[in-house]
Design a protein around this motif. Structure first.
Motif, PDB file in Angstrom:
ATOM      1  N   PRO A   1     -67.368  22.876 -21.974  1.00 12.45           N
ATOM      2  CA  PRO A   1     -66.488  22.285 -20.940  1.00 12.45           C
ATOM      3  C   PRO A   1     -66.746  20.786 -20.747  1.00 12.45           C
ATOM      4  CG  PRO A   1     -67.518  24.298 -20.130  1.00 12.45           C
ATOM      5  CD  PRO A   1     -68.126  24.019 -21.455  1.00 12.45           C
ATOM      6  N   ILE A   2     -67.997  20.376 -20.839  1.00 10.27           N
ATOM      7  CA  ILE A   2     -68.289  18.936 -20.659  1.00 10.27           C
ATOM      8  C   ILE A   2     -67.768  18.148 -21.864  1.00 10.27           C
ATOM      9  CG2 ILE A   2     -70.151  17.220 -20.433  1.00 10.27           C
ATOM     10  CD1 ILE A   2     -69.635  18.848 -17.873  1.00 10.27           C
ATOM     11  N   LEU A   3     -67.957  18.694 -23.063  1.00  7.98           N
ATOM     12  CA  LEU A   3     -67.430  18.006 -24.253  1.00  7.98           C
ATOM     13  C   LEU A   3     -65.922  17.838 -24.137  1.00  7.98           C
ATOM     14  CD1 LEU A   3     -69.545  19.701 -27.076  1.00  7.98           C
ATOM     15  CD2 LEU A   3     -69.548  17.264 -26.485  1.00  7.98           C
ATOM     16  N   GLU A   4     -65.279  18.860 -23.579  1.00  8.35           N
ATOM     17  CA  GLU A   4     -63.823  18.763 -23.415  1.00  8.35           C
ATOM     18  C   GLU A   4     -63.459  17.678 -22.403  1.00  8.35           C
ATOM     19  OE1 GLU A   4     -62.028  22.623 -23.081  1.00  8.35           O
ATOM     20  OE2 GLU A   4     -60.088  21.663 -22.638  1.00  8.35           O
ATOM     21  N   ARG A   5     -64.194  17.651 -21.286  1.00  8.82           N
ATOM     22  CA  ARG A   5     -63.909  16.606 -20.280  1.00  8.82           C
ATOM     23  C   ARG A   5     -64.210  15.211 -20.815  1.00  8.82           C
ATOM     24  NH1 ARG A   5     -63.358  17.868 -14.925  1.00  8.82           N
ATOM     25  NH2 ARG A   5     -64.725  16.323 -13.992  1.00  8.82           N
ATOM     26  N   MET A   6     -65.139  15.158 -21.758  1.00  7.19           N
ATOM     27  CA  MET A   6     -65.443  13.868 -22.398  1.00  7.19           C
ATOM     28  C   MET A   6     -64.417  13.514 -23.477  1.00  7.19           C
ATOM     29  SD  MET A   6     -69.532  14.059 -23.064  1.00  7.19           S
ATOM     30  CE  MET A   6     -70.746  13.538 -21.854  1.00  7.19           C
ATOM     31  N   ASN A   7     -63.567  14.479 -23.837  1.00  3.52           N
ATOM     32  CA  ASN A   7     -62.619  14.327 -24.946  1.00  3.52           C
ATOM     33  C   ASN A   7     -63.341  14.018 -26.263  1.00  3.52           C
ATOM     34  OD1 ASN A   7     -60.074  14.314 -26.152  1.00  3.52           O
ATOM     35  ND2 ASN A   7     -59.898  12.083 -25.967  1.00  3.52           N
ATOM     36  N   ARG A   8     -64.434  14.760 -26.497  1.00  7.36           N
ATOM     37  CA  ARG A   8     -65.181  14.510 -27.729  1.00  7.36           C
ATOM     38  C   ARG A   8     -64.565  15.237 -28.939  1.00  7.36           C
ATOM     39  NH1 ARG A   8     -68.137  10.422 -28.918  1.00  7.36           N
ATOM     40  NH2 ARG A   8     -69.635  11.618 -30.145  1.00  7.36           N
ATOM     41  N   THR A   9     -63.673  16.168 -28.713  1.00  4.29           N
ATOM     42  CA  THR A   9     -62.893  16.836 -29.774  1.00  4.29           C
ATOM     43  C   THR A   9     -63.719  17.703 -30.734  1.00  4.29           C
ATOM     44  OG1 THR A   9     -62.900  14.951 -31.300  1.00  4.29           O
ATOM     45  CG2 THR A   9     -61.106  15.033 -29.709  1.00  4.29           C
ATOM     46  N   TYR A  10     -64.930  18.098 -30.336  1.00  2.00           N
ATOM     47  CA  TYR A  10     -65.666  19.112 -31.104  1.00  2.00           C
ATOM     48  C   TYR A  10     -66.362  20.020 -30.099  1.00  2.00           C
ATOM     49  CZ  TYR A  10     -69.324  15.661 -30.175  1.00  2.00           C
ATOM     50  OH  TYR A  10     -70.144  14.763 -29.552  1.00  2.00           O
ATOM     51  N   THR A  11     -66.823  21.155 -30.617  1.00  2.00           N
ATOM     52  CA  THR A  11     -67.547  22.093 -29.753  1.00  2.00           C
ATOM     53  C   THR A  11     -69.030  22.046 -30.094  1.00  2.00           C
ATOM     54  OG1 THR A  11     -67.283  23.837 -31.363  1.00  2.00           O
ATOM     55  CG2 THR A  11     -65.561  23.662 -29.653  1.00  2.00           C
ATOM     56  N   LYS A  12     -69.805  22.675 -29.234  1.00  2.00           N
ATOM     57  CA  LYS A  12     -71.254  22.776 -29.482  1.00  2.00           C
ATOM     58  C   LYS A  12     -71.500  23.424 -30.853  1.00  2.00           C
ATOM     59  CE  LYS A  12     -75.202  25.373 -27.655  1.00  2.00           C
ATOM     60  NZ  LYS A  12     -75.634  26.399 -26.693  1.00  2.00           N
ATOM     61  N   GLN A  13     -70.760  24.524 -31.141  1.00  2.00           N
ATOM     62  CA  GLN A  13     -71.009  25.247 -32.380  1.00  2.00           C
ATOM     63  C   GLN A  13     -70.662  24.389 -33.604  1.00  2.00           C
ATOM     64  OE1 GLN A  13     -72.629  28.189 -32.183  1.00  2.00           O
ATOM     65  NE2 GLN A  13     -72.932  27.734 -34.354  1.00  2.00           N
ATOM     66  N   HIS A  14     -69.569  23.632 -33.505  1.00  3.34           N
ATOM     67  CA  HIS A  14     -69.167  22.770 -34.623  1.00  3.34           C
ATOM     68  C   HIS A  14     -70.271  21.740 -34.899  1.00  3.34           C
ATOM     69  CE1 HIS A  14     -66.337  20.563 -37.193  1.00  3.34           C
ATOM     70  NE2 HIS A  14     -66.793  19.451 -36.625  1.00  3.34           N
ATOM     71  N   PHE A  15     -70.783  21.152 -33.821  1.00  5.28           N
ATOM     72  CA  PHE A  15     -71.845  20.157 -33.964  1.00  5.28           C
ATOM     73  C   PHE A  15     -73.079  20.788 -34.614  1.00  5.28           C
ATOM     74  CE2 PHE A  15     -75.536  17.766 -32.745  1.00  5.28           C
ATOM     75  CZ  PHE A  15     -75.128  16.444 -32.761  1.00  5.28           C
TER      76      PHE A  15
END
Ligand code: SF4
Length: 422
Positions: free
Chosen positions: A253-267
């Protein structure tokens, strides 16, 4: 990037017969190249400008200019609070500088140029580099990612890249000037694209240039990292086994609010794949704690990524809003005390991981590029491994720029200690 831009501006002015001085009292023109990424950097520029004012009071012919992101971002504020500043130029307007500073009296409406360009990549200009081991080369400018906490897309404009040919030409030139190492730069370096040619191809072409020993790049975005890039690392030992891989946060959810365009799992999948496929790889990262909405559970997701990847080093930050960004409109829900507490826990954990990674190198012999005298002793040199670790060792006749083999005998914090072996 700012170091590179300063070299670019120095190159422009040297063409006009200006000479560089390190002493501001001697200078007729004083330029501050500025950064807006953090508030602290802006505060420093304001303080520096206030300090420089007396030089102008003593000699009205002295000209003072503000260049770069702050010029772009805070021009109104600068014009009002520092009326003695003569020139304000954004990052895409440096070509105007010689013309502007030659005017004796510039009308006020002409002292500012902060138009952002969709084309400017300065690929026909050669920076005036100081002698050294590493040369910076900008391959692309701007950023289209719009992370919600970041001011860069607004101060540096949209993404645009140089041609592969012009980058290769510049790398050959720095090789002929005696540089051993090149760092390819971009706000979002691996989203490089020029006429359908992408970053892995550029890196491959640079790696084919004889005489360049080490190639680094910064900063990539996880979304633009792919198997092809990992393959270029694997197949070219000149492409250093260090990757700066900015996580920012581990919670979806934080990555989404940051608009980082990847997920924890992808990273995680990418980071673990890189570790598996690139021998001796070091991974560094950036992390922000206390982004609006971050709960303790979100923070624990970041800790979980740290524990799985065990970054070699990390730049850690407490979130603070940058005016003009989307995140600055979010309600800052995390109390300062919680931000501080999370930051401290993060730093403690990162120190453990750094030490763990560095201690694992004790007993290994690594190739080190000699950089300079160590800060602590004139009898010791400081150098860097391909994986970007600093190594201190006793001198044995080698010179800065030489490549030596060093056996690692100790690790303390981020520093390795060793001895030269044959
Ligand atoms: S990718 Fe980097 S430069 Fe671009 S907006 Fe995000 S943090 Fe800023």
């Amino acid at each position: 990037m700012n170091e590179y831009d300063s070299e670019l501006v120095a190159g422009l002015l040297e063409k006009e017969s200006y000479q560089r001085t390190e002493d501001s009292k001697e200078a007729q023109l004083i330029l501050l190249n500025t950064c807006s990424v953090r508030e602290n950097a802006e505060d420093k520029v304001h303080a520096r400008l206030s300090n420089l004012k007396h030089l102008k009071d003593g000699n009205p012919d002295v000209k003072i200019g503000v260049l770069g992101c702050m010029a772009q971002n805070l021009k109104e504020d600068l014009l009002k609070s520092k009326p003695y500043v003569d020139v304000i130029l954004g990052p895409d307007s440096y070509r105007k500088l010689p013309e502007m500073v030659q005017e004796t009296k510039i009308p006020l409406e002409n002292v500012v140029d902060t138009k952002l360009s969709r084309m400017e990549v300065y690929d026909d200009l050669f920076p005036a580099r100081r002698e050294g081991i590493n040369a910076w080369i900008s391959i692309m400018r701007g950023c289209d990612k719009f992370c919600t906490f970041c001011i860069v897309p607004f101060t540096r404009g949209r993404e645009r890249s140089r041609s592969i040919e012009s980058v290769v030409e510049e790398v050959k030139q720095i090789r002929d000037d005696g540089f051993k190492e090149v760092t390819l730069l971009g706000q979002n370096v691996n989203s490089y694209h020029h006429e359908n040619r992408r970053f892995p191809e550029l890196l491959q072409k640079v790696a084919e240039i004889e005489g360049i020993e080490r190639i680094r790049y910064t900063s990539p975005h996880p979304q633009d990292f792919d198997d092809e890039l990992i393959k270029v690392h694997k197949e070219n030992s000149k492409v250093c086994n260090h990757i700066h891989f900015p996580l920012q946060a581990g919670s979806d959810p934080i990555l989404e609010r940051m608009n980082r365009t990847y997920t924890k799992q992808h990273f995680l999948d990418l980071a673990l794949k890189m570790r598996e496929q690139i021998p001796g790889l070091a991974i560094s990262t950036d992390m922000i704690v206390g982004f609006p909405g971050e709960t303790e559970a979100d923070f624990q997701d970041t800790v979980d990524v740290m524990n799985q990847v065990k970054f070699d080093t990390a730049f850690t930050f407490k979130y603070s809003p940058r005016p003009g960004t989307k995140a600055a409109e979010y309600v800052d829900t995390v109390p300062e005390a919680d931000k501080q507490d999370r930051l401290e826990r993060m730093i403690v954990l990162q120190k453990e991981h750094t030490l763990l990674r560095n201690r694992a190198l004790v007993g290994e012999t690594l190739e080190v590029l000699v950089e300079k005298n160590s800060k602590k002793s004139e009898n010791q040199h400081q150098g860097r491994t391909r994986s970007n670790k600093i190594v201190i060792f006793d001198k044995a006749g080698e010179q800065p720029g030489d490549m030596v083999n060093v056996e690692i005998i100790d690790a303390q914090g981020i520093t390795l200690f060793g001895r030269i072996v044959d």
